[in-house]
Design a protein around this motif. Structure first.
Motif, PDB file in Angstrom:
ATOM      1  N   UNK A  86       0.802  -1.062  -0.033  1.00 24.95           N
ATOM      2  CA  UNK A  86       0.064   0.159  -0.068  1.00 24.95           C
ATOM      3  C   UNK A  86       0.950   1.359   0.119  1.00 24.95           C
ATOM      4  N   UNK A  87       0.314   2.365  -0.088  1.00 23.31           N
ATOM      5  CA  UNK A  87       0.676   3.570  -0.034  1.00 23.31           C
ATOM      6  C   UNK A  87       1.878   3.728  -1.180  1.00 23.31           C
ATOM      7  N   UNK A  88       1.661   3.375  -2.329  1.00 18.88           N
ATOM      8  CA  UNK A  88       2.647   3.510  -3.529  1.00 18.88           C
ATOM      9  C   UNK A  88       2.491   4.757  -4.117  1.00 18.88           C
ATOM     10  N   UNK A  89       3.799   5.198  -4.476  1.00 21.34           N
ATOM     11  CA  UNK A  89       3.761   6.475  -5.346  1.00 21.34           C
ATOM     12  C   UNK A  89       3.042   6.375  -6.696  1.00 21.34           C
ATOM     13  N   UNK A  90       2.729   7.586  -7.300  1.00 16.92           N
ATOM     14  CA  UNK A  90       2.323   7.580  -8.670  1.00 16.92           C
ATOM     15  C   UNK A  90       3.432   7.237  -9.505  1.00 16.92           C
ATOM     16  N   UNK A  91       2.917   6.705 -10.754  1.00 21.71           N
ATOM     17  CA  UNK A  91       3.741   6.324 -11.820  1.00 21.71           C
ATOM     18  C   UNK A  91       4.215   5.005 -11.437  1.00 21.71           C
ATOM     19  N   UNK A  92       4.167   4.029 -10.600  1.00 22.06           N
ATOM     20  CA  UNK A  92       4.750   2.882 -10.575  1.00 22.06           C
ATOM     21  C   UNK A  92       3.930   1.904 -11.510  1.00 22.06           C
ATOM     22  N   UNK A  93       4.771   0.989 -11.905  1.00 25.93           N
ATOM     23  CA  UNK A  93       4.055   0.054 -13.131  1.00 25.93           C
ATOM     24  C   UNK A  93       4.459  -1.241 -12.985  1.00 25.93           C
ATOM     25  N   UNK A  94       3.843  -2.339 -13.411  1.00 25.14           N
ATOM     26  CA  UNK A  94       4.155  -3.608 -13.325  1.00 25.14           C
ATOM     27  C   UNK A  94       5.584  -3.804 -14.003  1.00 25.14           C
ATOM     28  N   UNK A  95       6.466  -4.573 -13.228  1.00 29.79           N
ATOM     29  CA  UNK A  95       7.846  -4.627 -13.631  1.00 29.79           C
ATOM     30  C   UNK A  95       8.852  -3.832 -12.698  1.00 29.79           C
ATOM     31  N   UNK A  96       8.337  -2.777 -12.237  1.00 30.77           N
ATOM     32  CA  UNK A  96       9.090  -1.996 -11.254  1.00 30.77           C
ATOM     33  C   UNK A  96       9.569  -2.923  -9.979  1.00 30.77           C
ATOM     34  N   UNK A  97      10.741  -2.832  -9.735  1.00 26.76           N
ATOM     35  CA  UNK A  97      11.260  -3.476  -8.423  1.00 26.76           C
ATOM     36  C   UNK A  97      11.179  -2.423  -7.293  1.00 26.76           C
ATOM     37  N   UNK A  98      10.496  -3.023  -6.085  1.00 28.84           N
ATOM     38  CA  UNK A  98      10.222  -1.896  -4.811  1.00 28.84           C
ATOM     39  C   UNK A  98      10.630  -2.767  -3.831  1.00 28.84           C
ATOM     40  N   UNK A  99      10.860  -2.057  -2.719  1.00 26.85           N
ATOM     41  CA  UNK A  99      10.932  -2.495  -1.168  1.00 26.85           C
ATOM     42  C   UNK A  99       9.543  -2.373  -0.716  1.00 26.85           C
ATOM     43  N   UNK A 100       8.942  -3.105   0.216  1.00 23.56           N
ATOM     44  CA  UNK A 100       7.918  -2.912   1.059  1.00 23.56           C
ATOM     45  C   UNK A 100       8.089  -3.491   2.481  1.00 23.56           C
ATOM     46  N   UNK A 101       7.670  -2.942   3.444  1.00 28.55           N
ATOM     47  CA  UNK A 101       7.787  -3.333   4.925  1.00 28.55           C
ATOM     48  C   UNK A 101       6.450  -4.451   5.202  1.00 28.55           C
ATOM     49  N   UNK A 102       6.853  -5.452   5.581  1.00 24.70           N
ATOM     50  CA  UNK A 102       5.388  -6.268   5.933  1.00 24.70           C
ATOM     51  C   UNK A 102       4.595  -5.754   7.238  1.00 24.70           C
ATOM     52  N   UNK A 103       3.461  -5.438   7.269  1.00 24.01           N
ATOM     53  CA  UNK A 103       2.631  -4.937   8.122  1.00 24.01           C
ATOM     54  C   UNK A 103       1.917  -6.216   8.765  1.00 24.01           C
ATOM     55  N   UNK A 104       1.178  -7.076   8.146  1.00 19.72           N
ATOM     56  CA  UNK A 104       0.370  -7.904   8.647  1.00 19.72           C
ATOM     57  C   UNK A 104       0.247  -9.184   7.575  1.00 19.72           C
ATOM     58  N   UNK A 105      -0.496 -10.333   8.290  1.00 21.11           N
ATOM     59  CA  UNK A 105      -0.931 -11.373   7.201  1.00 21.11           C
ATOM     60  C   UNK A 105      -2.445 -11.424   6.943  1.00 21.11           C
ATOM     61  N   UNK A 106      -2.969 -11.767   5.899  1.00 26.61           N
ATOM     62  CA  UNK A 106      -4.239 -11.748   5.714  1.00 26.61           C
ATOM     63  C   UNK A 106      -4.791 -13.069   6.157  1.00 26.61           C
ATOM     64  N   UNK A 107      -5.985 -13.362   6.492  1.00 30.06           N
ATOM     65  CA  UNK A 107      -6.760 -14.550   6.767  1.00 30.06           C
ATOM     66  C   UNK A 107      -6.254 -15.661   6.014  1.00 30.06           C
ATOM     67  N   UNK A 108      -5.942 -16.795   6.979  1.00 29.71           N
ATOM     68  CA  UNK A 108      -5.221 -18.001   6.204  1.00 29.71           C
ATOM     69  C   UNK A 108      -3.828 -17.760   5.958  1.00 29.71           C
ATOM     70  N   UNK A 109      -2.980 -16.531   6.278  1.00 33.08           N
ATOM     71  CA  UNK A 109      -1.743 -16.492   6.072  1.00 33.08           C
ATOM     72  C   UNK A 109      -1.240 -16.775   4.712  1.00 33.08           C
ATOM     73  N   UNK A 110      -2.007 -16.591   3.867  1.00 33.82           N
ATOM     74  CA  UNK A 110      -1.460 -17.149   2.305  1.00 33.82           C
ATOM     75  C   UNK A 110      -1.190 -15.617   1.474  1.00 33.82           C
ATOM     76  N   UNK A 111      -1.341 -14.405   2.321  1.00 32.56           N
ATOM     77  CA  UNK A 111      -0.686 -13.288   1.748  1.00 32.56           C
ATOM     78  C   UNK A 111      -0.331 -12.142   2.865  1.00 32.56           C
ATOM     79  N   UNK A 112      -0.045 -11.343   2.445  1.00 31.25           N
ATOM     80  CA  UNK A 112       0.709 -10.272   3.581  1.00 31.25           C
ATOM     81  C   UNK A 112       0.298  -8.885   3.047  1.00 31.25           C
TER      82      UNK A 112
END
Length: 120
Positions: A86-112
């Motif tokens: 979340x909180x991504x900047x404008x202009x970000x596109x598929x293929x860009x490489x980013x860094x992100x800090x994990x905040x929580x897991x979703x139900x079932x812990x199948x994603x974060x």
């Protein structure tokens, strides 16, 4: 007496074909793609998540989508594990490489859920 005009016959044939199509689809069950997706989801529920809350990870953005939060998020994978940044900047596109800090897991812990930290 049964009407035998070409229009009535055509409609009857169309209805019969649609009913046959629906019946065949139900008997065949889910598609191979749907079955594989279900298998992958069940496998993801059984394994330990390869990410930890509070840690920052680098990954490629596979798509941008609307998240349940209502905002646009970047979707990517860390060792096959789905991360929504979340909180991504404008202009970000598929293929860009980013860094992100994990905040929580979703139900079932199948994603974060994570927050965007920066571009890699």
């Amino acid at each position: 007496m049964i009407p035998s005009s070409p229009l009535v016959i055509g409609i009857a044939v169309a209805v019969a074909l649609i009913a046959l199509f629906v019946l065949v689809r139900r008997l065949r069950g889910p598609s191979a793609e749907a079955r594989e997706s279900k298998r992958a989801h069940e496998a993801a529920q059984r394994r330990d998540a390869p990410v930890e809350i509070g840690e920052t990870y680098e990954f490629g953005v596979t798509e941008l989508t609307d998240h349940h939060s209502g905002s646009e998020v970047a979707v990517g994978k860390v060792e096959g594990f789905v991360v929504f940044a979340e909180d991504i900047p404008g202009g970000l596109e598929p293929g860009d490489v980013i860094r992100a800090k994990v905040l929580s897991f979703n139900q079932g812990r199948t994603s974060a859920d994570a927050t965007f930290v920066g571009r890699a």
